[in-house]
Enzyme design. Structure first.
Site, short mmCIF file in Angstrom:
data_model
loop_
_atom_site.label_atom_id
_atom_site.label_comp_id
_atom_site.label_asym_id
_atom_site.label_seq_id
_atom_site.Cartn_x
_atom_site.Cartn_y
_atom_site.Cartn_z
N HIS A 196 61.42 -13.66 -6.15
CA HIS A 196 62.67 -13.75 -6.51
C HIS A 196 63.74 -14.02 -5.75
O HIS A 196 64.97 -14.66 -6.33
CB HIS A 196 62.76 -12.37 -7.27
CG HIS A 196 61.76 -12.06 -8.38
ND1 HIS A 196 60.83 -11.65 -8.37
CD2 HIS A 196 62.11 -12.59 -9.80
CE1 HIS A 196 60.36 -11.73 -9.62
NE2 HIS A 196 61.07 -12.46 -10.60
N ARG A 252 66.52 -11.83 -17.45
CA ARG A 252 65.90 -10.88 -16.70
C ARG A 252 66.71 -9.87 -16.70
O ARG A 252 67.11 -9.50 -15.64
CB ARG A 252 65.44 -11.22 -15.39
CG ARG A 252 64.52 -12.55 -15.33
CD ARG A 252 64.40 -12.90 -13.83
NE ARG A 252 62.93 -13.77 -13.75
CZ ARG A 252 63.08 -15.01 -13.40
NH1 ARG A 252 64.21 -15.72 -13.54
NH2 ARG A 252 61.95 -15.73 -13.41
N ARG A 264 64.68 -10.68 -22.29
CA ARG A 264 63.24 -10.08 -22.05
C ARG A 264 63.49 -8.65 -21.46
O ARG A 264 64.49 -8.31 -20.68
CB ARG A 264 62.91 -10.74 -20.69
CG ARG A 264 61.51 -10.16 -20.20
CD ARG A 264 60.89 -10.68 -19.11
NE ARG A 264 61.58 -10.72 -17.89
CZ ARG A 264 60.90 -11.31 -16.53
NH1 ARG A 264 60.07 -12.03 -16.86
NH2 ARG A 264 61.66 -11.22 -15.39
N ASN A 296 55.09 -18.12 -13.55
CA ASN A 296 54.97 -17.48 -12.14
C ASN A 296 53.84 -16.63 -12.05
O ASN A 296 53.19 -16.67 -11.00
CB ASN A 296 56.47 -17.06 -11.94
CG ASN A 296 57.46 -17.97 -12.13
OD1 ASN A 296 57.31 -19.16 -12.30
ND2 ASN A 296 58.68 -17.45 -12.27
N ASP A 297 53.88 -15.72 -12.90
CA ASP A 297 52.67 -14.71 -12.91
C ASP A 297 51.33 -15.48 -13.43
O ASP A 297 50.43 -15.25 -12.83
CB ASP A 297 53.15 -13.57 -13.63
CG ASP A 297 54.10 -12.57 -12.99
OD1 ASP A 297 53.82 -12.44 -11.80
OD2 ASP A 297 54.98 -12.10 -13.47
N ARG A 314 51.86 -14.91 -5.71
CA ARG A 314 52.93 -15.93 -5.67
C ARG A 314 53.82 -15.79 -4.51
O ARG A 314 54.64 -16.78 -4.34
CB ARG A 314 53.57 -15.48 -6.92
CG ARG A 314 54.51 -14.45 -7.17
CD ARG A 314 54.99 -13.98 -8.44
NE ARG A 314 56.32 -14.59 -8.56
CZ ARG A 314 56.81 -14.23 -9.88
NH1 ARG A 314 56.43 -13.47 -10.77
NH2 ARG A 314 58.29 -14.65 -10.08
N CYS A 318 59.20 -20.21 -19.43
CA CYS A 318 60.44 -19.81 -18.69
C CYS A 318 59.95 -19.61 -17.19
O CYS A 318 60.75 -19.26 -16.32
CB CYS A 318 60.86 -18.56 -19.23
SG CYS A 318 59.55 -17.28 -19.29
C1 LIG Z 1 59.23 -15.99 -15.70
C2 LIG Z 1 58.60 -15.16 -15.07
O1 LIG Z 1 58.74 -13.95 -14.86
P1 LIG Z 1 59.24 -13.47 -13.52
O2 LIG Z 1 59.35 -14.45 -12.69
O3 LIG Z 1 60.40 -12.53 -13.53
O4 LIG Z 1 57.94 -12.63 -13.39
C3 LIG Z 1 57.21 -15.53 -15.03
O5 LIG Z 1 56.25 -14.81 -14.52
O6 LIG Z 1 56.78 -16.67 -15.14
MG LIG Z 2 56.54 -12.51 -14.53
#
Ligand SMILES: C=C(OP(=O)(O)O)C(=O)O
Ligand SMILES: [Mg+2]
Length: 574
Positions: A191, A298, A334, A456-457, A467, A504
């Site tokens: 983040h 977020r 979200r 991302n997840d 990650r 996203c």
């Molecule tokens: C957009 C996402 O959420 P975050 O990065 O806040 O976990 C993701 O996981 O791709």
């Molecule tokens: Mg995520």
């Protein structure tokens, strides 16, 4: 000799400036018996005075840059510094035990912190314990004569060098002075990296050894495009960096011309380019970079920036500001996604071995349902001020989605019966970031209004590669055919039910992935606002039919991520 380090480029841009080392200070001391207790009491009083002066300056600066509300944490710290019970106890400890001020301060602070921390179900007391720990560190630094680093007080051009930066450290960076940052650990989707991109601060993370190679005041050159860091560069190297910086700003000026343009491919197919935001303040960037929608708000940052749960009214104001600010364009909000690397000091749970696989996001919301319902009510009340879409994070099963949606409908019915207006056409969708949900996307598609793929997840769970861990970043590959197949399944499943599919995760703005996603027919691309214009520029040069052929080949013929990258290069070279 110049030392060169390579890391992960996470935020574009080039910078050359002096190093500012953010390291944990050494506050160790010896416990000694003293004969002159009054002298120790005077030293303590002096350290308290200096700490107060420093904290007041930090508070004033925070009020200016972040606002009165965000600066309140420093008021709490100032109160600790003048708390008669705490200070009286330290003084008595010095006098009664004839010890030095450092030792008395530590004993008394440990006692209070231990006492408050033991009140586990009292978040207020937990916060007080954290305040005492913070303030004691500052007073101790004056007693032992070590200067504390303070990101918010940086007032000259520097490059911040750290082992890691937390999201709240990153939030304190003032881009007028902090020209870049470089860390030992981290990955592209941690983040702090995401925040660096929205603050437009060049950043290289995951260098593993930057702190071991830099001394305070060394000159540093950072290339956030290639992930290269030079320590004490020669004047020729500095010139080369300056030239790169100029080229990059020329390129940016070209992209800027597309600010008000439509996002269309060479053959005229439109794709929606949306932005990811963390606070209403980020809307400025969405506008200046020509965002067509907000594809991910977020909301957990609202909770993280607040000393306690934000009230329904406070949340309502934030959501309303974003909806109104986007003038009727879609805004995907979200619901809270706490957990993983995002913690709330006032919502403590037992420590977990694997926080990213643990109690987080919708899992917390469905069991702490008062907190969730407050957020849902705030969202529903704000819904009449724009084009709201609600999205649930970390959905693994249909039961979770159904339960969350039932709560939403229950709160809606309550509001309507109380006479509150709620929009009728709110779309309700889910993030697809857990492989289980991606695999049965066809079942979800019958019940949701849309999908937004959280790569991302999704990548970390599919590849079993953290990650944020640079050591396994070679596995964390958006172009891996396994990921592409999951993405294709999600998009096709949505389309089969007449629904839309967006993305996203950071992959949506990845310039190598974009041609593939265009080919797979992704409807909406949501990314850091700073990536929008370069993506619009790239899409202008793509032919959608050719990209469909590329995507099909990547999925059916490629064995590895490298094969996919080579294929994309072959299809996109001019
Ligand atoms: C957009 C996402 O959420 P975050 O990065 O806040 O976990 C993701 O996981 O791709
Ligand atoms: Mg995520």
């Amino acid at each position: 000799m110049t030392k060169q380090l390579k890391g992960i480029a996470v935020s574009d841009g080039i910078a050359v400036a002096k190093a500012y080392l953010l390291v944990e200070p050494d506050l160790s001391f010896e416990k000694v018996t003293v004969s002159d207790a009054d002298h120790e009491v005077a030293r303590l009083s002096d350290a308290l005075k200096q700490s107060t002066k420093e904290l007041q300056a930090i508070r004033d600066k925070a009020v200016k840059s972040l606002g009165e509300e965000e600066a309140q944490v420093f008021d709490a710290h100032l109160m600790v510094l003048s708390d008669p019970e705490l200070i009286g106890s330290i003084e008595s400890n010095i006098k009664d035990n004839k010890v030095n001020a450092e030792s008395a301060l530590k004993d008394v602070a440990d006692m209070f912190v231990g006492m408050f921390e033991a009140m586990e179900d009292n978040p207020y007391m937990q916060e007080r314990a954290a305040d005492i720990r913070d303030v004691t560190k500052r007073v101790m630094s004056h007693l032992v004569g070590v200067k504390l680093a303070d990101l918010s007080m940086i007032d000259e051009e520097v490059i911040v060098i750290a082992d890691d930066l937390t999201p709240s450290d990153t939030a304190q960076l003032d881009r007028n002075f902090v020209k870049a940052f470089v860390t030992n650990i981290g990955g592209r989707t941690s983040h702090s990296a995401i925040m660096a991109r929205s603050l437009e601060i060049p950043a290289v993370v995951g260098t593993q050894e930057i702190t071991a190679n830099v001394k305070e005041g060394d000159m540093i050159a950072v290339d956030g495009i290639e992930g290269i860091v030079l320590v004490n560069p020669t004047s020729e190297e500095v010139s080369a960096f300056e030239k790169k910086a100029k080229d990059f700003s020329d390129l940016k000026a070209e992209w800027d011309k597309l600010k008000d343009a439509q996002t269309v491919t060479e053959d005229g197919k439109h794709f929606e380019l949306a932005a990811n935001i963390g606070t209403p303040k980020d809307l400025e960037g969405v506008k200046s970079h020509g965002g067509e929608a907000v594809g991910l708000y977020r909301t957990e940052f609202l909770y993280m920036d607040s000393p306690d749960f934000p009230s329904e009214d406070d949340q309502f104001e934030a959501y309303k500001a974003v909806l109104e600010g986007m003038d009727g364009k879609p805004v995907v909000v979200r619901t809270m996604d706490i957990g993983g690397d995002k913690e709330l000091p006032y919502l403590k749970f037992p420590e977990e071995m694997n926080p990213f696989l643990g109690y987080r996001a919708i899992r917390i919301c469905l069991s702490e349902d008062d907190m969730f319902r407050t957020q849902l009510r705030a969202l529903l009340r704000a819904s009449t001020f724009g084009n709201l879409r609600i999205m649930f994070p970390m959905i693994a099963t249909l039961q979770e989605f159904r339960e969350a949606k039932t709560m939403l409908l229950e709160e809606k019915a309550k509001l309507v019966s109380e006479g509150t207006k709620v929009a009728e056409d709110i779309q309700v969708g889910i993030m697809i970031e857990i492989p289980a949900a991606a695999v049965i996307a066809d079942r979800f598609a019958k019940e949701v209004d849309f999908f937004s793929i959280g790569t991302n997840d999704l990548i970390q769970y599919t590849m079993a590669a953290d990650r944020m861990n640079e050591r396994v970043s070679y596995l964390y590959q958006p172009y891996n055919p396994a990921i592409l197949r999951l993405v294709k399944n999600v998009i096709d499943s949505a389309h089969a039910e007449g629904k839309w599919a967006g993305m996203c995760g950071e992959m949506a703005g990845d310039q190598t992935a974009v041609p593939l996603l265009v080919g797979l027919g992704l409807d909406e691309f949501s990314m850091s606002a700073t990536s929008i214009l370069r993506t619009r520029s790239l899409m202008k040069r793509l032919d959608s039919a050719k990209m469909a052929e590329l995507a099909n080949k990547a999925i059916t013929e490629c064995d590895t991520a490298d094969d996919v990258v080579a294929l994309v290069n072959e299809y996109t070279k001019q």
